[in-house]
Each structure stands twice: as C-alpha cells, then as structure tokens.
Scaffold this active site. Structure first.
Site, PDB file in Angstrom:
ATOM      1  N   ARG A   1      54.763 -35.592   8.704  1.00 20.96           N
ATOM      2  CA  ARG A   1      53.419 -35.734   8.150  1.00 20.96           C
ATOM      3  C   ARG A   1      52.404 -35.480   9.259  1.00 20.96           C
ATOM      4  NH1 ARG A   1      51.715 -41.365   5.302  1.00 20.96           N
ATOM      5  NH2 ARG A   1      51.554 -41.892   7.476  1.00 20.96           N
TER       6      ARG A   1
ATOM      7  N   TYR B   1      40.926 -43.236 -28.793  1.00 22.24           N
ATOM      8  CA  TYR B   1      40.979 -41.760 -28.755  1.00 22.24           C
ATOM      9  C   TYR B   1      42.373 -41.261 -29.115  1.00 22.24           C
ATOM     10  CZ  TYR B   1      36.523 -41.164 -26.270  1.00 22.24           C
ATOM     11  OH  TYR B   1      35.214 -41.135 -25.922  1.00 22.24           O
TER      12      TYR B   1
ATOM     13  N   LYS C   1      41.255 -48.790   6.665  1.00 23.65           N
ATOM     14  CA  LYS C   1      40.922 -47.494   6.040  1.00 23.65           C
ATOM     15  C   LYS C   1      40.617 -47.677   4.550  1.00 23.65           C
ATOM     16  CE  LYS C   1      45.853 -46.513   5.486  1.00 23.65           C
ATOM     17  NZ  LYS C   1      47.022 -45.846   6.122  1.00 23.65           N
TER      18      LYS C   1
ATOM     19  N   MET D   1      36.724 -44.319 -20.766  1.00 22.92           N
ATOM     20  CA  MET D   1      36.029 -44.350 -19.474  1.00 22.92           C
ATOM     21  C   MET D   1      35.508 -45.745 -19.150  1.00 22.92           C
ATOM     22  SD  MET D   1      32.780 -42.126 -18.111  1.00 22.92           S
ATOM     23  CE  MET D   1      33.558 -40.543 -18.391  1.00 22.92           C
TER      24      MET D   1
END
Ligand SMILES: *Cc1c(COP(=O)(O)O)cnc(C)c1O
Length: 401
Positions: free
Chosen positions: A170, A292, A72, A340
């Site tokens: 679940r 930043y 998966k 980023m």
C-alpha cells in the site's frame, strides 16, 4: 434502567416533552436549548470514554512504550478538535493524521505535540510541513530525497518517520528501496528519523500468520538502516503481545470504541450514541408498500414509524430492509429503502408508550453498537463512524466512566 437511555443520561425535563405532552426517552442531558429541542437527530460523543480507552490501551504496553493517537478523518468522525485536547490531557504527545490539512487544523490547538502525516508530503508541500512543525511519513525514496534536499537547503536537520512496506503493498518503502538506502546512507542526510514504522494487515486476527511474517520482515529491513525507535501497532495490534508493538503505538478505532478484535467481546468503552427523532407513526394494512421502489410490503397489519435520519446523514442505504433501531427495549427493523432524510421502521411490537411522534429511536447505542450497525450494513465500524453526517445536533459528554 430503561435500556434506551444511554447511561448517565437523565430523563427529559418537562420542557423537553414534545408539544403533545407525551413523555419520551431523550438523548439530551438537559433541556432548554432551542436547537436541541428541534434537533432531528442527536449524536452524543462521550469524551470520557475516549479518555478511558486511551488509558486502557496504554495499560497494555510494555514499560517504556509510548501511546500515540490517530486523529485522521476528524478523529473517525467524532471531532478531532474536541478529541485531541482530551487525549493530550491524558498524556498523548504524538498524533497521526492522513493529510497535511488535517495536521494544520490540529496544530492550532496542539501547539507542542508531535503531529505526523501518514500519507506523507505531496511534492512541493514540504515547506509547509517545516513551517508548521509537522512530520511527514516518508513512504518512498522520492519523499526521502525531497525531505533531505529541503533539510540541506535550510541547513538544519528535519524530523520525519520512515515507513516500510512489510506486506500490505500500500504505502512504505519496498525491500528494494530499503536496500538502496542501505547502500547509499547519504540519502538520509539531514533527516532526523524519529521512528521507523510499518502497519499490520491482519492484526485483528491474532492467529493470522501474516502478523509474525510482517514482524520478521520489519526486523530484517530495519537491520539495514540506522538504529531508530519503531512504531508498529494500530488498535488491533495493541491486543497482540508487546513484541508486536514497537516503541510508539498508533491506535485509532479502539479509542473511539470500536472493537479491535474480530472474534472476541469488545473490551473498549463505547464512545458514540446516535438517536433519531420519530417524525410520524402510521398504521398500514397487510400488503401495503413502504418506501421507494415499493421494495417492502407489509406482511401483516403494521405500525410504521418514520425517523428523521437518512443516507445523507451517513445511515447506509444498504440498511434498507436490513437494518434495525432500538425503541424502548425493542428492536424495530428497517422496512423499505433508506431515503436521503428518512428511514421507516416497523414498530408493531413496540409498546405505544415508548413510541410517539417526537420521541427518539436509538440508532447507535448500548443495545446496538457501531460494530453491530456495521455488520447489518455489510461494512465495518470504521466506515459507519467516519461517514456520520454533519447535520446532527452534537452533544459532547465529559463525565461518564
Ligand atoms: C489508520 C491507521 C492507524 C490506526 O488504525 P486503527 O485500526 O484505527 O487503530 C494506524 N496506523 C496507520 C498507518 C493508519 O493508517
């Protein structure tokens, strides 16, 4: 051997050296490709390690038990279409994914293997499962009913797995649903159950009482249903005694090199390395801000290396002022926030010869495996792997271990 170089990787050839002529450790096996020369970051995936991990896991099973594989999320980020044939060549015949779409893309390359969809069939998609010979995991009575109805319509028996919820709350049939199936066995008519399965919540903690409780609950529920082979173990549960495994095991994480046990050394072969290029170096004075928000101020005169990697590549933002990379044999801590496309690291302690524009920092590798990166980021290795970005230069290696 210098620890920066992933094992089995030869030193860069002359044409790989950056234009300023500074030689540097390189994650590339061989030089030449333009794309590789300009790559900002290189994700190297060791398919031989995945194969070795499959053999190691299979070796833990009792005679007669079968080792499947979970592919998966694009084989946990490694690339399902590259990983699947390798596992098939090792003898894997049962593959698990989460979604039908994942199963369909696997079906193109695995024409005869059994492919099962853990999340089951969304209502209305059942005919697609039949058409592409994909097995749903039946997770509730509604899914059982739809699969049985389709079998009736088609006039043939349709294969599926049945999942029981033994303690995760679940997916899977509840105890009440199992009781209703037991009272009305016709609900299963037309369904050929290949396995009855469940999933452990705490298998990575061998002493956790829930392991035994889930195992016992599974037996009690299964006793109400037709005799069917079982499937219980994920990677971690394969490291519990075989009585916890069932007839078919479903490893994912350990195949891809993650540590299946929480408090023990990792027995698996690492399968992923990630190297990011140093774009720039600069010296800043004590007190100068970095990145930043100016969240970091240099505590001394500091040499900063800026790496071509960011949160858009799956490098967690949470590693700002917390993470680290390896350059040469040195640890270089992340300073400032992760951007980023860029990360800044403190290379004041890194020897100059290890650290030049164009050379590579080890982001994930022998000295800093996925699980350690995850620990620094406050997450798990699964999340780091499955979020690895899509703009890396990918190298698939087939020749180690
Ligand atoms: C993801 C998953 C697995 C594989 O688990 P790992 O911990 O990665 O080995 C097995 N079974 C089910 C039901 C899963 O969802």
């Amino acid at each position: 051997m210098r620890s920066m170089q992933p094992s089995g990787i030869s030193p860069p050839r002359a044409e790989d050296a950056p234009s300023d002529g500074v030689s540097c450790a390189s994650p590339f096996r061989t030089g030449g490709a333009d794309e590789a020369k300009s790559a900002a970051a290189v994700l190297s995936i060791d398919l031989a390690a995945v194969a070795a991990n499959y053999r190691l896991l299979r070796g833990r099973l009792a005679p007669g038990a079968v080792c499947g594989a979970v592919l998966k999320a694009d084989a946990y980020g490694l690339g399902a279409t590259r990983v699947a044939p390798v596992l098939a060549a090792e003898g894997a015949r049962s593959f698990f994914v989460a979604h039908l779409e994942e199963a369909l893309s696997l079906r193109r390359i695995l024409t005869s293997a059994r492919i099962a969809v853990l999340n089951g069939a969304m209502p209305g998609t059942e005919p697609e499962f039949v058409r592409y010979d994909v097995l749903p995991v039946l997770n509730d009575l509604g899914a059982v009913e739809r699969w049985s109805a389709l079998a009736r319509d088609l006039g043939r028996r349709l294969p599926a797995l049945l999942q029981l919820d033994t303690g995760m709350a679940r997916v899977g049939l509840t105890a009440d649903e199992v009781a209703r199936l037991a009272e009305q066995p016709d609900r299963l008519s037309g369904i050929k159950l290949t396995h009855i399965m469940s999933h452990y919540a705490c298998a990575d903690e061998p002493d956790h009482p829930l392991n035994g409780e889930q195992r016992a609950r599974f037996d009690a529920l299964r006793a109400q249903l037709p005799a069917t082979p079982t499937s219980l173990a994920n990677s971690a549960a394969i490291f519990l005694p075989p009585v916890y495994h069932g007839d078919l095991v479903r490893p994912g994480a350990a195949l891809y090199g993650l540590n299946p046990r929480s408090n023990a050394p990792n027995p698996m072969n690492p399968a992923v390395t990630l190297h990011a290029r140093i774009l720039q170096l600069r010296d800043i004075p004590r007190g100068a801000p970095v990145g930043y928000g100016a969240t970091y101020r240099a505590k001394r005169d500091t040499r900063v290396a800026t790496l071509a990697l960011g949160y858009a590549d799956g490098y967690p933002w949470s590693l700002g002022n917390r993470g680290s990379v390896r350059i040469g044999s040195r640890r270089a801590p992340v300073i400032g926030r992760v951007s980023m496309d860029l990360v800044t690291v403190d290379v004041t302690e890194v020897p100059v010869e290890d650290c030049a524009p164009g050379s590579f920092a080890e982001v994930i590798g022998p000295d800093h495996p996925v699980d350690s990166v995850a620990a620094e980021a406050g997450t798990i290795g699964y999340e780091i792997l499955t979020r690895l970005g899509h703009r890396f230069h990918r190298v698939y290696r087939t020749d180690s271990t």
